[in-house]
Design a protein around this motif. Structure first.
Motif, PDB file in Angstrom:
ATOM      1  N   ALA A   1      53.173 -65.599  -8.604  1.00  0.00           N
ATOM      2  CA  ALA A   1      54.068 -66.296  -7.670  1.00  0.00           C
ATOM      3  C   ALA A   1      55.519 -66.206  -8.133  1.00  0.00           C
ATOM      4  O   ALA A   1      56.428 -65.998  -7.312  1.00  0.00           O
ATOM      5  CB  ALA A   1      53.640 -67.753  -7.531  1.00  0.00           C
ATOM      6  N   LYS A   2      55.753 -66.353  -9.444  1.00  0.00           N
ATOM      7  CA  LYS A   2      57.125 -66.261  -9.966  1.00  0.00           C
ATOM      8  C   LYS A   2      57.698 -64.864  -9.780  1.00  0.00           C
ATOM      9  O   LYS A   2      58.858 -64.701  -9.418  1.00  0.00           O
ATOM     10  CB  LYS A   2      57.159 -66.653 -11.439  1.00  0.00           C
ATOM     11  N   ILE A   3      56.882 -63.852 -10.029  1.00  0.00           N
ATOM     12  CA  ILE A   3      57.333 -62.467  -9.837  1.00  0.00           C
ATOM     13  C   ILE A   3      57.725 -62.253  -8.382  1.00  0.00           C
ATOM     14  O   ILE A   3      58.777 -61.685  -8.079  1.00  0.00           O
ATOM     15  CB  ILE A   3      56.245 -61.468 -10.262  1.00  0.00           C
ATOM     16  N   HIS A   4      56.898 -62.731  -7.469  1.00  0.00           N
ATOM     17  CA  HIS A   4      57.182 -62.580  -6.041  1.00  0.00           C
ATOM     18  C   HIS A   4      58.482 -63.294  -5.671  1.00  0.00           C
ATOM     19  O   HIS A   4      59.302 -62.765  -4.923  1.00  0.00           O
ATOM     20  CB  HIS A   4      56.005 -63.138  -5.230  1.00  0.00           C
ATOM     21  N   GLU A   5      58.681 -64.478  -6.213  1.00  0.00           N
ATOM     22  CA  GLU A   5      59.902 -65.243  -5.945  1.00  0.00           C
ATOM     23  C   GLU A   5      61.135 -64.506  -6.457  1.00  0.00           C
ATOM     24  O   GLU A   5      62.151 -64.399  -5.774  1.00  0.00           O
ATOM     25  CB  GLU A   5      59.805 -66.616  -6.607  1.00  0.00           C
ATOM     26  N   PHE A   6      61.069 -63.968  -7.689  1.00  0.00           N
ATOM     27  CA  PHE A   6      62.210 -63.261  -8.261  1.00  0.00           C
ATOM     28  C   PHE A   6      62.524 -61.985  -7.498  1.00  0.00           C
ATOM     29  O   PHE A   6      63.685 -61.607  -7.366  1.00  0.00           O
ATOM     30  CB  PHE A   6      61.979 -62.970  -9.737  1.00  0.00           C
ATOM     31  N   LYS A   7      61.497 -61.303  -6.999  1.00  0.00           N
ATOM     32  CA  LYS A   7      61.743 -60.105  -6.201  1.00  0.00           C
ATOM     33  C   LYS A   7      62.528 -60.466  -4.950  1.00  0.00           C
ATOM     34  O   LYS A   7      63.421 -59.737  -4.533  1.00  0.00           O
ATOM     35  CB  LYS A   7      60.422 -59.429  -5.822  1.00  0.00           C
ATOM     36  N   GLY A   8      62.208 -61.588  -4.342  1.00  0.00           N
ATOM     37  CA  GLY A   8      62.945 -62.044  -3.163  1.00  0.00           C
ATOM     38  C   GLY A   8      64.391 -62.353  -3.490  1.00  0.00           C
ATOM     39  O   GLY A   8      65.301 -62.007  -2.734  1.00  0.00           O
ATOM     40  N   ARG A   9      64.629 -62.998  -4.618  1.00  0.00           N
ATOM     41  CA  ARG A   9      65.999 -63.300  -5.032  1.00  0.00           C
ATOM     42  C   ARG A   9      66.779 -62.024  -5.313  1.00  0.00           C
ATOM     43  O   ARG A   9      67.953 -61.922  -4.987  1.00  0.00           O
ATOM     44  CB  ARG A   9      65.993 -64.174  -6.278  1.00  0.00           C
ATOM     45  N   GLN A  10      66.126 -61.055  -5.936  1.00  0.00           N
ATOM     46  CA  GLN A  10      66.785 -59.791  -6.240  1.00  0.00           C
ATOM     47  C   GLN A  10      67.203 -59.097  -4.947  1.00  0.00           C
ATOM     48  O   GLN A  10      68.325 -58.606  -4.841  1.00  0.00           O
ATOM     49  CB  GLN A  10      65.855 -58.891  -7.040  1.00  0.00           C
ATOM     50  N   GLN A  11      66.330 -59.065  -3.967  1.00  0.00           N
ATOM     51  CA  GLN A  11      66.649 -58.411  -2.699  1.00  0.00           C
ATOM     52  C   GLN A  11      67.794 -59.133  -1.994  1.00  0.00           C
ATOM     53  O   GLN A  11      68.670 -58.506  -1.410  1.00  0.00           O
ATOM     54  CB  GLN A  11      65.408 -58.357  -1.799  1.00  0.00           C
TER      55      GLN A  11
END
Length: 60
Positions: free
Chosen positions: A22-32
């Motif tokens: 879940a954290k990885i998915h969240e960080f990917k969204g922030r990066q985008q």
């Protein structure tokens, strides 16, 4: 983007691993989001890094 059918997996994933996913998915969204908002600045930084990397690798 690839899709994966997780229903065919026969394994249990504990809560700790699901939290990491879940954290990885969240960080990917922030990066985008950052990429979309600051595209010009990011492209300039990438250009600078490429130049510095090339200079560094060409030093004797």
């Amino acid at each position: 983007m690839r899709t994966f059918d997780y229903s065919k997996l026969n394994c249990n994933i504990d809560n700790e691993i699901m939290g990491y996913i879940a954290k990885i998915h969240e960080f990917k969204g922030r990066q985008q989001l950052f990429i979309n908002q600051k595209k010009e600045k990011l492209e300039k930084l990438v250009e600078i890094v490429k130049i510095q990397s090339t200079e560094s690798s060409n030093k004797n």
